[in-house]
Design an enzyme around this catalytic site. Structure first.
Site, mmCIF file in Angstrom:
data_model
loop_
_atom_site.group_PDB
_atom_site.id
_atom_site.type_symbol
_atom_site.label_atom_id
_atom_site.label_comp_id
_atom_site.label_asym_id
_atom_site.label_seq_id
_atom_site.Cartn_x
_atom_site.Cartn_y
_atom_site.Cartn_z
ATOM 1 N N GLY A 97 4.975 -4.431 -0.808
ATOM 2 C CA GLY A 97 4.677 -4.160 -2.209
ATOM 3 C C GLY A 97 4.959 -2.702 -2.527
ATOM 4 O O GLY A 97 4.912 -1.852 -1.640
ATOM 5 N N GLN A 141 4.059 4.896 -7.236
ATOM 6 C CA GLN A 141 4.511 5.475 -5.962
ATOM 7 C C GLN A 141 5.912 6.069 -6.032
ATOM 8 O O GLN A 141 6.303 6.822 -5.153
ATOM 9 C CB GLN A 141 4.477 4.401 -4.854
ATOM 10 C CG GLN A 141 3.080 3.932 -4.511
ATOM 11 C CD GLN A 141 3.139 2.817 -3.500
ATOM 12 O OE1 GLN A 141 3.293 1.657 -3.860
ATOM 13 N NE2 GLN A 141 3.047 3.147 -2.231
ATOM 14 N N CYS A 187 0.326 1.292 3.634
ATOM 15 C CA CYS A 187 0.834 1.702 2.328
ATOM 16 C C CYS A 187 2.023 2.623 2.549
ATOM 17 O O CYS A 187 1.974 3.492 3.412
ATOM 18 C CB CYS A 187 -0.272 2.437 1.573
ATOM 19 S SG CYS A 187 0.228 3.034 -0.042
ATOM 20 N N LEU A 188 3.091 2.426 1.778
ATOM 21 C CA LEU A 188 4.279 3.268 1.965
ATOM 22 C C LEU A 188 4.001 4.732 1.638
ATOM 23 O O LEU A 188 4.752 5.607 2.066
ATOM 24 C CB LEU A 188 5.444 2.744 1.110
ATOM 25 C CG LEU A 188 5.940 1.338 1.480
ATOM 26 C CD1 LEU A 188 7.076 0.907 0.564
ATOM 27 C CD2 LEU A 188 6.378 1.276 2.940
ATOM 28 N N HIS A 213 -4.034 -4.370 -4.052
ATOM 29 C CA HIS A 213 -3.645 -3.032 -3.568
ATOM 30 C C HIS A 213 -2.709 -2.352 -4.585
ATOM 31 O O HIS A 213 -2.904 -1.189 -4.939
ATOM 32 C CB HIS A 213 -2.978 -3.195 -2.197
ATOM 33 C CG HIS A 213 -2.449 -1.942 -1.579
ATOM 34 N ND1 HIS A 213 -2.909 -1.449 -0.366
ATOM 35 C CD2 HIS A 213 -1.476 -1.083 -1.978
ATOM 36 C CE1 HIS A 213 -2.240 -0.332 -0.082
ATOM 37 N NE2 HIS A 213 -1.363 -0.088 -1.037
ATOM 38 N N GLU A 214 -1.701 -3.104 -5.046
ATOM 39 C CA GLU A 214 -0.726 -2.500 -5.981
ATOM 40 C C GLU A 214 -1.365 -2.225 -7.338
ATOM 41 O O GLU A 214 -1.059 -1.217 -7.977
ATOM 42 C CB GLU A 214 0.506 -3.405 -6.138
ATOM 43 C CG GLU A 214 1.262 -3.729 -4.848
ATOM 44 C CD GLU A 214 1.556 -2.538 -3.968
ATOM 45 O OE1 GLU A 214 1.755 -1.421 -4.477
ATOM 46 O OE2 GLU A 214 1.562 -2.724 -2.731
ATOM 47 N N HIS A 265 -3.015 1.075 -7.290
ATOM 48 C CA HIS A 265 -2.084 2.208 -7.465
ATOM 49 C C HIS A 265 -1.890 2.536 -8.949
ATOM 50 O O HIS A 265 -1.807 3.698 -9.334
ATOM 51 C CB HIS A 265 -0.708 1.884 -6.869
ATOM 52 C CG HIS A 265 -0.595 2.133 -5.397
ATOM 53 N ND1 HIS A 265 -0.807 3.369 -4.822
ATOM 54 C CD2 HIS A 265 -0.261 1.307 -4.381
ATOM 55 C CE1 HIS A 265 -0.609 3.275 -3.510
ATOM 56 N NE2 HIS A 265 -0.283 2.043 -3.212
HETATM 57 NI NI NI Z 1 0.226 1.247 -1.381
#
Ligand code: NI
Length: 167
Positions: free
Chosen positions: A46, A51, A91-92, A133-134, A137
């Protein structure tokens, strides 16, 4: 298509609250393609617009094994949630660190696709985790915010150490 730079914690831009997507045009669709390319290249499941320093309420995800089930969710809103699950998340924006976070185990989410068409998606397991999670963000929230101060500080030290080793 082009690969975008992913902001890494503690970049303050990760704390930005995104604004709703209002226009579904070619610029948005290009952004979505670039986000998919960026997410697949990083082996993520995701990626939220936040991000990649784009502060619109939009994220992409693909939790399939073979990267063949892409989903775009613009202006996502949870209609219903059920149960709880505790799964390890990464998480990226936090490369190489993982932590257990408690989330709803099932969610029903309504969103628009990249053409502005409204749809409803029901998800459980990893996909439900990913959606929650997304969506965090997009509110400027990250997964380590759920951890105790002690756990968070251990993980963030690990993140620092890995960065130093990577040079
Ligand atoms: Ni993330």
């Amino acid at each position: 298509m082009s690969k975008l730079t992913v902001l890494e914690f503690p970049d303050p831009r990760l704390r930005t609250k995104a604004a709703p997507v209002a226009v579904f045009d070619d610029a948005l669709r290009t952004r979505v393609s670039d986000m998919f390319e960026t997410m697949y290249a990083a082996r993520g499941v995701g990626l939220a617009a936040t991000q990649v320093d784009c502060h619109q309420r939009l994220f992409v995800m693909d939790v399939s094994e073979h990267d063949n089930q892409p989903h775009v969710l613009c202006n996502p809103r949870i209609l219903e949630r059920r149960g709880t699950q505790m799964e390890q998340e990464g998480c990226l924006s936090f490369p190489g660190i993982f932590a257990d976070v408690e989330r709803a185990s099932w969610v029903q989410v309504e969103a628009e696709d990249a053409d502005g068409k409204t749809f409803v998606l029901e998800a459980e397991g990893l996909m439900a985790v990913c959606i929650q999670h997304e969506m965090d963000h997009l509110q400027g929230k990250v997964f380590v915010d759920y951890l105790s101060p002690l756990k968070r500080s251990i993980l963030l030290k690990k993140l620092d150490k890995q960065r130093r080793q990577a040079g």
